[in-house]
Write an enzyme that holds these catalytic residues in place. Structure first.
Site, mmCIF file in Angstrom:
data_model
loop_
_atom_site.group_PDB
_atom_site.id
_atom_site.type_symbol
_atom_site.label_atom_id
_atom_site.label_comp_id
_atom_site.label_asym_id
_atom_site.label_seq_id
_atom_site.Cartn_x
_atom_site.Cartn_y
_atom_site.Cartn_z
ATOM 1 C CE1 TYR A 40 -15.039 -76.916 -61.376
ATOM 2 C CE2 TYR A 40 -16.904 -75.499 -61.937
ATOM 3 C CZ TYR A 40 -16.372 -76.551 -61.213
ATOM 4 O OH TYR A 40 -17.159 -77.231 -60.328
ATOM 5 C CE LYS A 95 9.967 -82.859 -43.108
ATOM 6 N NZ LYS A 95 9.635 -84.051 -42.315
#
Length: 756
Positions: A40, A95
């Site tokens: 970060y 999925k």
């Protein structure tokens, strides 16, 4: 299992141990302040600036290159219809799971709460920069056609509506092969398509692209034949409206060569089927009930080539053969779209794969019979490990040749090797093992059936068609537990201590006593032992009254194995039995021996353990690569322990040169191919994959390693598997989970099949 129990099991699966089926996992180190400063602020600014200069750098510095969005508005979910965006989420997560386990692709599922075409498209376009590709899912027709068309035109990443194109690609591959088998030309084939939804339209378009002539195609919807003179036809239906003077499905089928069913169950009657031409091709793809029952169709027309959407019949048209690998190839060349050339490439790659020699692990999963190209094998099996290395390269080539690839592949062999490494994330061994067991279920004794978790395992084995449980224990307890968990199956419950089993116990005692009368066993002792379930169950297997046994859940391993060793003989040529445990890792199955039986094996014992384990690996259709472990690397340290390992390796090299085996070696080198090749280039384990068998120098090392790996990594396991006995009896560890016992029982069934 009762409907109520099935419902609860499905709900529990999705809720526990944490809600949902997919999660985000960090791919970079993050344990120190230094790591976080790179992940970060301030380190993250550097890739941001590079991407600001060139958006293509997002593929270098972010997960975009391997990230697909599965997007739906929930208007046409599975067989559930328009259930809305929120209710569609479990299907979209599912999925995503399939993308990951079959092709290593990461997924964010996104449910868009809008049925307005323009709003839906704008939403997808707005979030598209996040992704390398977009899989549209469960969107109703005709809106689905417009949504996909516009997104493909307006975005520069691959977009595919799988409901349309997945079934089209797989069924087209099957059709190409079926027509080849019967010697018919697709341009002359008369085709009936029953159904006019998104999948049916896409299938028919693809058949035309392959050479089918529109005038030879008749499409039917719920009202009958779609005719040119019908009023208010949608654009898609008008595309395949016929000028022939026919109105019903019955009339359309007469004289046809091919029937494509994308509608509902039992609409194609045997009488209709009999009117089709010789060598009729029928793809009845309605789920769960095909347009005509498979067995009825085969009985009616022995000359038929039949495919369905079901896994329990030959020739399953399953979208999982297509979409993971199509997106894999598209992502790997940074394709800007999935075009017709790529879809046709998928058709031919899948069709061609069915003509190639089937790997042993796939053949073994289907009863060990030889699977060859023909009427009952026109498309690959869904778990064929070659799909990952055959279909994506075909997609990538087609993308390159059609000018939509932005990162062309130059080293195809290296690319195939990279693809093969991805399949470990969705290791198929357990699924293959279960498919193999279901082909010929065997009788499995559960010696501790009055334990709830054991009974749940027996229930799963029964209801999934893997085996035929025989439950040992108090009938009243087992009956009450069966009622509690909704186990309604009519299975045998035997209490060895009951009066009704006295005669059988007496016969077992006589046989056991005769076998061990010169080893200090009296008839009285034998009679006392035979009412104990482990002795009773083992005798059932020994006498052929059962095929296999599972025990060990509530007893220490030495106590559980004692009756087995006293009753079951070793296989010919086996001096000492051993055990291996299988851990399903990201790199594939890893066999660890011996963590349960041999406390401090000699060099000769280690040879025996290695050979027995190698045989077990081949039983799974895999090639063994055996590392003989030590704290020493090829003589770097000398001790009694390392010397016995070295001696075992020398013997194996001399007497079994065909076996890939080496040591003594530390496990980090055995499991890290790059590290091994760099430091010890002479090792026989340098096959680019690392070892898949670890032989430990003693039980302490093996058991401790196994337990630590299992608990810290939460890996799925099979075992311990006893090696070297004449009968398949396997002993779970104390407190095993239901899944672990199901896996072990499945292995026992397959073991029994193999011995038979």
């Amino acid at each position: 299992m009762s409907d109520t129990r099935k419902k609860q099991e499905a709900l529990d699966y999705h809720e526990f141990p944490q809600p949902g089926k997919i999660a985000i996992v960090p791919t970079k180190k993050h344990s120190t302040q230094h790591d976080l400063a790179l992940a970060y602020s301030p380190g993250v600014a550097e890739p941001c600036l590079e991407i600001a200069k060139d958006k293509a750098n997002a593929y270098r510095y972010t997960s975009k290159s391997n990230l697909v969005a599965v997007i739906s508005n929930g208007t046409a979910v599975l067989g559930l219809g328009d259930i809305g965006a929120d209710a569609a989420k479990p299907v979209m997560e599912g999925k995503g799971l399939l993308f990951k386990i079959f092709a290593g692709i990461d997924v964010f599922d996104i449910e868009v709460d809008s049925t307005d075409v323009d709003k839906f498209i704008e939403t997808v376009k707005a979030i598209a920069p996040t992704f390398g590709g977009i899989n549209l899912e469960d969107i109703k027709a005709p809106e689905a056609f417009e949504i996909e068309r516009r997104l493909k035109e307006e975005l520069d990443i691959p977009v595919m509506h799988d409901d349309q194109h997945g079934t089209a690609i797989i069924s087209a591959a099957a059709l190409v092969n079926a027509l080849e088998i019967v010697g018919k030309d697709i341009s002359k084939a008369r085709i009936v398509v029953n159904g006019a939804g998104a999948a049916a339209i896409s299938c028919t378009r693809l058949y035309v692209a392959l050479g089918a002539r529109p005038e030879n195609i008749v499409m039917c919807d719920s009202k009958g034949v779609i005719r040119k003179d019908a009023p208010n036809l949608t654009e898609q239906k008008a595309e395949f409206a016929t000028a022939r003077d026919i109105r019903t499905l019955e009339e359309a089928v007469k004289g046809s060569d091919v029937f494509i069913g994308l509608s509902k169950g039992d609409v194609l009657t045997p009488e209709m089927l009999l009117t089709m031409e010789k060598d009729a091709i029928v793809f009845a793809m309605a789920n769960p009930n095909p347009e005509i029952d498979y067995n009825l169709a085969i009985k009616t027309r022995p000359d038929i080539i039949m495919a369905t959407g079901r896994s329990d019949y030959p020739n399953q048209v399953n979208n999982v053969l297509g979409f993971p690998y199509i997106f894999r190839g598209a992502l790997d060349v940074r394709a800007t779209k999935i075009n017709e050339e790529m879809k046709l490439a998928a058709v031919h790659a899948i069709a061609d794969l069915a003509k190639k020699t089937v790997p042993a692990q796939v053949s073994l999963a289907y009863g060990g019979e030889e699977i060859t190209f023909g009427r009952n094998y026109i498309i690959p099996k869904p778990f064929d490990p070659r799909l990952i290395s055959e279909v994506p390269p075909a997609i990538a080539r087609a993308a390159m040749e059609s000018g939509v690839a932005q990162e062309p592949i130059t080293d195809w062999e290296a690319y195939k090797s990279e693809l093969l490494e991805r399949i470990g994330a969705g290791s198929k061994e357990l699924r293959l093992l279960q498919d193999r067991a279901k082909k010929d279920p065997k009788r499995v004794v559960f010696a501790e059936a009055d334990q709830l978790e054991v009974l749940k395992a027996a229930q799963r084995i029964y209801e999934d068609g893997i085996g035929i449980p025989i439950l040992l224990g108090r009938k009243d307890v087992i009956t009450a537990l069966k009622h509690e968990i909704g186990f309604t199956g009519d299975v045998a419950i035997i209490d060895p201590k009951s009066d009704e089993e006295k005669a059988r116990c007496s016969a077992y005692a006589q046989q056991y006593w005769k076998a061990r009368e010169r080893r200090g066993v009296t008839l009285h002792t034998a009679e006392r032992l035979m009412v104990e379930r482990n002795y009773f169950g083992t005798m059932m297997v020994q006498r052929g009254e059962a095929d296999a046994m599972i025990t060990g859940y509530s007893r220490a391993y030495p106590a559980a194995i004692k009756p087995v060793l006293e009753i079951i003989d070793k296989q010919p040529g086996v001096e000492r039995i051993a055990a291996t445990s299988i851990m399903i890792t990201k790199q594939g199955p890893l066999f660890l021996s011996d963590a349960t039986i041999n406390i401090n094996p000699t060099a000769e014992d280690l040879v025996n353990i290695a050979l027995l384990t190698a045989k077990a690996v081949k039983f799974f259709g895999l090639e063994p690569s055996v590392a003989m472990l030590s704290y020493s690397n090829f003589g770097s340290a000398v001790s009694e322990s390392s010397q016995k390992v070295r001696k075992a390796v020398e013997y194996l090299h001399q007497h079994h040169p065909e076996l890939i085996v080496d040591g003594e070696i530390q496990p980090d080198f055995a499991l890290n191919p790059d590290k091994l090749a760099k430091t010890f280039p002479f090792s026989k384990l340098n096959n680019g994959k690392g070892a898949n068998v670890l032989i430990f120098p003693n039980l302490d090392a093996a058991n401790i390693t196994y337990k630590i790996m299992k608990e810290l990594q939460h890996l799925e396991t099979v075992g311990p598997i006893i090696l070297g006995l004449q009968k398949p009896i396997h002993i779970a560890t104390v407190g095993s989970t239901t899944d672990e016992m199901v896996n072990l029982a499945t292995l026992a069934v397959v073991d029994a099949q193999d011995r038979e």
